[in-house]
Structures are given as structure tokens and as C-alpha cells.
Design an enzyme around this catalytic site. Structure first.
Site, mmCIF file in Angstrom:
data_model
loop_
_atom_site.group_PDB
_atom_site.id
_atom_site.type_symbol
_atom_site.label_atom_id
_atom_site.label_comp_id
_atom_site.label_asym_id
_atom_site.label_seq_id
_atom_site.Cartn_x
_atom_site.Cartn_y
_atom_site.Cartn_z
ATOM 1 N N GLU A 126 32.754 56.800 10.299
ATOM 2 C CA GLU A 126 31.740 55.636 10.174
ATOM 3 C C GLU A 126 30.444 56.317 10.187
ATOM 4 O OE1 GLU A 126 32.203 52.754 13.519
ATOM 5 O OE2 GLU A 126 34.036 52.147 12.435
ATOM 6 N N HIS A 242 24.061 44.592 11.857
ATOM 7 C CA HIS A 242 24.945 45.092 11.117
ATOM 8 C C HIS A 242 24.741 45.174 9.740
ATOM 9 C CE1 HIS A 242 28.905 46.810 9.563
ATOM 10 N NE2 HIS A 242 29.151 47.003 10.833
ATOM 11 N N ARG A 288 22.783 52.932 10.848
ATOM 12 C CA ARG A 288 22.936 51.292 10.695
ATOM 13 C C ARG A 288 21.604 50.733 10.673
ATOM 14 N NH1 ARG A 288 27.204 49.019 14.574
ATOM 15 N NH2 ARG A 288 28.673 50.096 13.311
ATOM 16 N N HIS A 349 24.226 42.105 15.414
ATOM 17 C CA HIS A 349 25.721 42.834 15.982
ATOM 18 C C HIS A 349 25.575 43.123 17.182
ATOM 19 C CE1 HIS A 349 29.409 44.564 15.109
ATOM 20 N NE2 HIS A 349 29.101 45.793 15.296
ATOM 21 N N ARG A 384 22.275 52.044 18.189
ATOM 22 C CA ARG A 384 23.645 52.368 18.861
ATOM 23 C C ARG A 384 24.450 53.250 17.774
ATOM 24 N NH1 ARG A 384 28.915 49.962 18.509
ATOM 25 N NH2 ARG A 384 27.804 48.205 17.520
#
Ligand code: SIN
Length: 540
Positions: A126, A242, A288, A349, A384
Site C-alpha cells: 500500500e 482517502h 495518502r 476516512h 496515518r
């Protein structure tokens, strides 16, 4: 704002006694309960049904450095890099070092992760991870983990599960927790759960925004309850969007996991051109916040409401096996991801901020603990790293249980005194329920992916207007309590975002576009006090 929301004296409310009260039934709450000694009488109270949580919806997986060539040190470094200078290094070390142990425990609970072979787990990639380290169960990892943990909790004699029970306020005397005032929706009555060990695992506040991957229940009630009781909140301005959430007229909440980009999917704008190379060298696998802002910029340029995710180069069979839930859901809306681009847009998110805790989940209130998204251990910093949140719930929930298991039992000896309760002049009206939608519009327009002074001040004025309107009204049912909580948290987030005059991680200010090292500190909030940078030690 008031210390307590209910005006009924505590002496007139039924009391029930437990060794431990856990608020919230996501991975953090249920795992904490399972780690408690079997003689601890424990209750899990949950606002909806036991299986309704943000954890259940988690698709991607859990980060753990178990693959060849990986190590906790590399996982530590990736977490810090994503966190943009604000991670608490002590907490991150605990997270990455305890990860393997917690995965072992999950396997003992019967969780089935995807495997390369009988003896080897399969590791996915990811964004912003330097290694393949995401273990997963198809694209419904959260559901697989939560199903197994909930089943185990239901089989434990010492664990009681109370559904449709809304935690309204934490009862404290001095700086000590004494119980939780809650509303039992089935009985339509208030009840006090008396205990000297209360764990808040009530999740985040994604529903403060119009578009979010979070379930309806995520209105920040646990965090706000803690704030009213005097708990410190940290990092509240850092809200993660997100990058890729389905954008379809009938569904704007469904997550298209980052694991899809991990398998090579690329982003395309309205002209069907790739654009991520213009924003970051890691392109689609950039952190992200970078990807979300890049998409936001492209959407603005094209005056469009979405971009596209393209994984059409993979064959149908492969996609159906690797992403069964995403494949099926998209197909339900007429999108065959092996042939069609998926329309996506960023949506709220995850909240990096929350109730400030140390690595043992302790807060500044004695007997009150927090874990999961409701807590701020400092592991996420300003942004995060993907797939660190289920892990966070397991690691710090487990740590809280370790502390509680060392304590004696004294629940029957706890007494609760009546407190000074509020007076209200007015009642809620049906039209007040629309305030929720207004909060979401305000937060999305002014306190979203890109912020600036003018917008934040506009938001603050509107939020404070609503606060002064409802302050006179008596809240009686969960929807009213939610409105109080949402407004109070919206004010905190907006004030923090105004205070932080720099751009860092998920907090981007178009009027202060660079990071400023003088502001490389967490912002702490304490009710009734000025916004301030963190100077407290991280251990209670
Ligand atoms: C995802 O599957 O993209 C979400 C993973 C996460 O938020 O950690």
C-alpha cells in the site's frame, strides 16, 4: 458548553456495576475485552449493533513486517515519514515491535488471512510502505478479523455485550473516572455503568463530513464525551481523506482500497490522462495526503467531481479473486473493473487526532483509557500510514488490558455523587435535526482537504452560531447528543486548523503552503482553555 448534557440527577438513574466498561465494538474495544482476565466482569456498550463499526469496513489489511527483507525498523521509518514529523517515536516503536505478536493472537482466534502457501502469509503493498507488508483477507480484512473476535467475545462468560446503548457522558469526580452515563435505546431509559476502569474505543468522527467512508455511527461521541470530562485531545486538525472512494450517484461512501493501487492501478483525469507523476516521485503510491490533494487539484482544474482509477490491464479472473467485494460492488453499479475505469473522489476516512494517551492507553483522567481511532497515541502524526490503524487497535488495546489485569476489583465500593447539572430553557425541534447536514457542509467546504484563514473563520462563525442556538435546548435522545458532540468537535477541529499556520501532512493551508519547523508540535486541547502546543510529558 456544559460539563454534562443530561439534566436528570444521577441519584435518580439506575446503576449497574462492572469491573471494566468498554465503549465501542470495533477491533480496539473487542480485542481489549478479550485480553482481560476471565474474572473481570466486563461490558462492551455499543451505539448500534456489535458488528457496526469502522473496523468492520476496513478493506486493505494490517501492516506487519514479517516478510523476508522487512523489519520493524523499516516499518518504523515508513510510519515516521508518512507522519510528516509529528509521530511520537516511542509509540511507533511499540506499534511496530508488538505487531507480530498481535497477528499471532489473531491467528489463534481463527482469523484466516490470504496465504502464498500453507505456511506463508501473502503480503500486499500500500502507499508509502517501502515493503510488501500488508496482510489481508481478500478485500474484507476488517470483517474477517471483527467476525472472529466478536464470536470469541460472545463465548466469554465474563463479557456482556449491550447493543443500542449510547454513551452520553463520562462521570468523573476530581480527576477520576467513576462511570459512564448512557442511554439504552431499547429500554428508552438512562443507565449509569459504574466502574473505575473505563475504556473509550468509540471510534472517530468521519460523519462530520459530507463524504466519508465511515459508517453513520462515527459522530465522535466518545472523543467529545472525554473532552467534556477534561481529557486532553491531541492533533485534532489532522483529518485524513482517502484518495479513492467510489463516486457514483447511488454510492459515494464505498472505499476502493489502496491495495488496488498497490496492485498497479493508475489514476486518470477527465481527459483520461495520468497525472500523479506531476505531483510525487512515488506517483500513485505516494503518501495518502499527497494523492488526495493531487486528485483535488485535478478535479478543480477540470471542474469535475471525480477522477478515474484504471486497473483494466489486469484480467477479470484475477480481480474477482483478489478484490471480490470491490469487484462485486462496482459491478452492482454497472462498472466492470476489468473493462471500465472506476470513478473515484477523495472522502474523509480517518481522524489522526483524538484523546491523548500514553503507550498504555492512559489518559490524564485516572481510570479512563482510550484506544483505536478515538485515541491519539501519536503513532500517526500528521498523516496515518495505510493499514496501521487495525494494528493500532490491537497493540494499544492489548496494552490497556495488561494494565487493567494487574489491578484489583472494587466496583461495588464505588459511589457516585450528584453533580451540578445544566438547566435548559428550550426543547429541541424537528428542524434542529437538520443542523447535522449543515455541519457536514461547513466542514466539507471550509475544513476539508484544502483550508485557509478566511474559510476557517467563516466555518467557525457558523459553527458557533449553531452552538449558541442549541446550548439553550435540552438534549433527550441520541440524535440530540450527536448534534452537541458534532458541533463541539467541529469547533475544536476548526480552531486547531486556524492555529496551525503551516501545511503538514493531512493539514494543508493554501495561505501557508510549507511546513514550518517551529510548529512541529502537537496541538493539545483542554476544555475551557486556550489552544496550545503540547508541552506535557507523554506518560501519565
Ligand atoms: C485501504 O484499504 O485503502 C484502507 C487502508 C487503511 O485505511 O489503512
Amino acid at each position: 458548553m456544559r460539563r454534562y448534557l443530561l439534566k436528570k440527577p444521577f441519584s435518580e438513574i439506575e446503576k449497574v456495576y462492572y469491573d471494566t466498561v468498554i465503549i465501542g465494538s470495533g477491533i480496539a474495544g473487542v480485542y481489549t475485552a478479550l485480553c482481560l482476565n476471565s474474572e473481570k466482569e466486563t461490558v462492551i456498550i455499543t451505539k448500534d449493533t456489535i458488528d457496526m463499526s469502522n473496523s468492520v469496513l476496513a478493506q486493505g489489511g494490517i501492516a506487519v513486517s514479517l516478510d523476508k527483507g522487512d523489519s520493524p525498523a523499516l516499518h518504523f521509518q515508513d510510519t515516521l515519514t508518512a507522519g510528516a514529523g509529528l509521530c511520537n517515536e516511542e509509540s511507533v516503536w511499540v506499534l511496530v515491535n508488538e505487531a507480530a505478536d498481535r497477528i499471532e493472537r489473531l491467528l489463534e482466534f481463527g482469523v484466516q488471512f490470504d496465504r502464498k502457501s500453507k505456511d506463508e502469509l501473502a503480503f500486499g503493498r500500500e502507499a508509502a510502505h517501502s515493503k510488501n507488508r500488508i496482510i489481508h483477507a481478500g478485500d474484507t480484512t476488517g470483517k474477517e478479523v471483527c467476525d472472529k473476535l466478536i464470536l470469541a467475545a460472545k463465548n466469554r462468560k465474563n463479557i456482556t455485550i449491550k447493543e443500542k446503548v449510547f454513551a452520553v457522558d463520562l462521570i468523573t469526580e476530581g480527576q477520576e473516572a467513576k462511570g459512564v452515563l448512557a442511554y439504552d435505546e431499547k429500554k428508552k431509559e438512562f443507565v449509569i455503568f459504574v466502574s473505575d476502569a473505563i475504556v473509550c474505543a468509540a471510534g472517530g468522527f468521519g460523519r462530520l463530513y459530507k463524504m466519508t467512508t465511515n459508517p453513520d455511527v462515527a459522530t465522535g461521541d466518545g472523543v467529545c464525551m472525554a473532552y467534556r470530562a477534561g481529557a486532553f485531545l491531541a492533533d485534532m486538525e489532522f483529518v485524513q481523506f482517502h484518495p479513492t472512494v467510489l463516486y457514483h450517484p447511488e454510492n459515494k461512501h464505498f472505499l476502493i482500497s489502496e491495495a488496488v493501487r498497490g496492485e498497479g492501478a493508475v489514476l486518470r483525469n477527465q481527459k483520461k490522462e495520468r497525472f500523479m507523476h506531476r505531483y510525487h516521485k512515488l506517483e500513485e503510491l505516494a503518501p495518502r495526503d499527497v494523492v488526495a490533494r493531487a486528485i483535488f487539484t485535478e478535479m478543480q482544474k477540470d471542474q469535475a467531481e471525480n477522477v478515474f482509477l484504471d486497473i483494466t490491464f489486469k484480467d477479470r479472473e484475477y480481480l474477482m479473486n483478489r478484490f471480490p467485494n470491490i469487484f462485486k460492488t462496482c459491478l452492482g453499479y454497472g462498472i466492470d473493473m476489468s473493462k471500465n475505469y472506476i470513478p473515484v473522489a477523495p472522502a474523509e476516512h480517518y481522524c489522526m487526532g483524538g484523546i491523548k494517551t500514553d503507550v498504555w492507553g492512559r489518559t490524564n483522567i485516572k481510570g479512563f483509557y482510550a484506544c483505536g481511532e478515538a485515541a491519539c497515541t501519536g503513532i500517526h502524526g500528521a498523516n496515518r500510514l495505510a493499514s496501521n490503524s487495525l494494528l493500532e487497535g490491537l497493540v494499544f488495546g492489548g496494552n490497556i488490558a495488561r494494565i487493567l489485569n494487574r489491578q484489583g476489583r472494587k466496583k461495588e465500593k464505588i459511589t457516585i455523587r450528584d453533580a451540578c447539572l445544566p438547566e435548559y430553557a428550550l426543547s429541541f425541534e424537528d428542524k434542529d435535526l437538520e443542523i447535522k447536514e449543515h455541519i457536514r457542509e461547513i466542514m466539507t467546504s471550509y475544513v476539508g482537504i484544502v483550508r485557509n484563514k478566511e474559510g476557517l473563520e467563516t466555518a467557525l462563525k457558523m459553527i458557533r452560531g449553531y452552538i449558541s442556538l442549541i446550548e439553550k435546548k435540552e438534549p433527550l435522545i441520541p440524535e440530540h447528543f450527536e448534534i452537541y458532540n458534532m458541533l463541539q468537535l467541529a469547533e475544536v477541529i476548526t480552531e486547531n486548523a486556524l492555529f496551525r499556520e503551516e501545511s503538514r501532512g493531512a493539514h494543508f493551508r493554501s495561505d501557508f503552503t510549507s511546513p514550518d519547523d517551529k510548529q512541529k508540535k502537537s496541538i493539545i486541547r483542554e476544555i475551557g482553555k486556550e489552544v496550545r502546543y503540547d508541552t506535557e510529558p507523554h506518560v501519565y
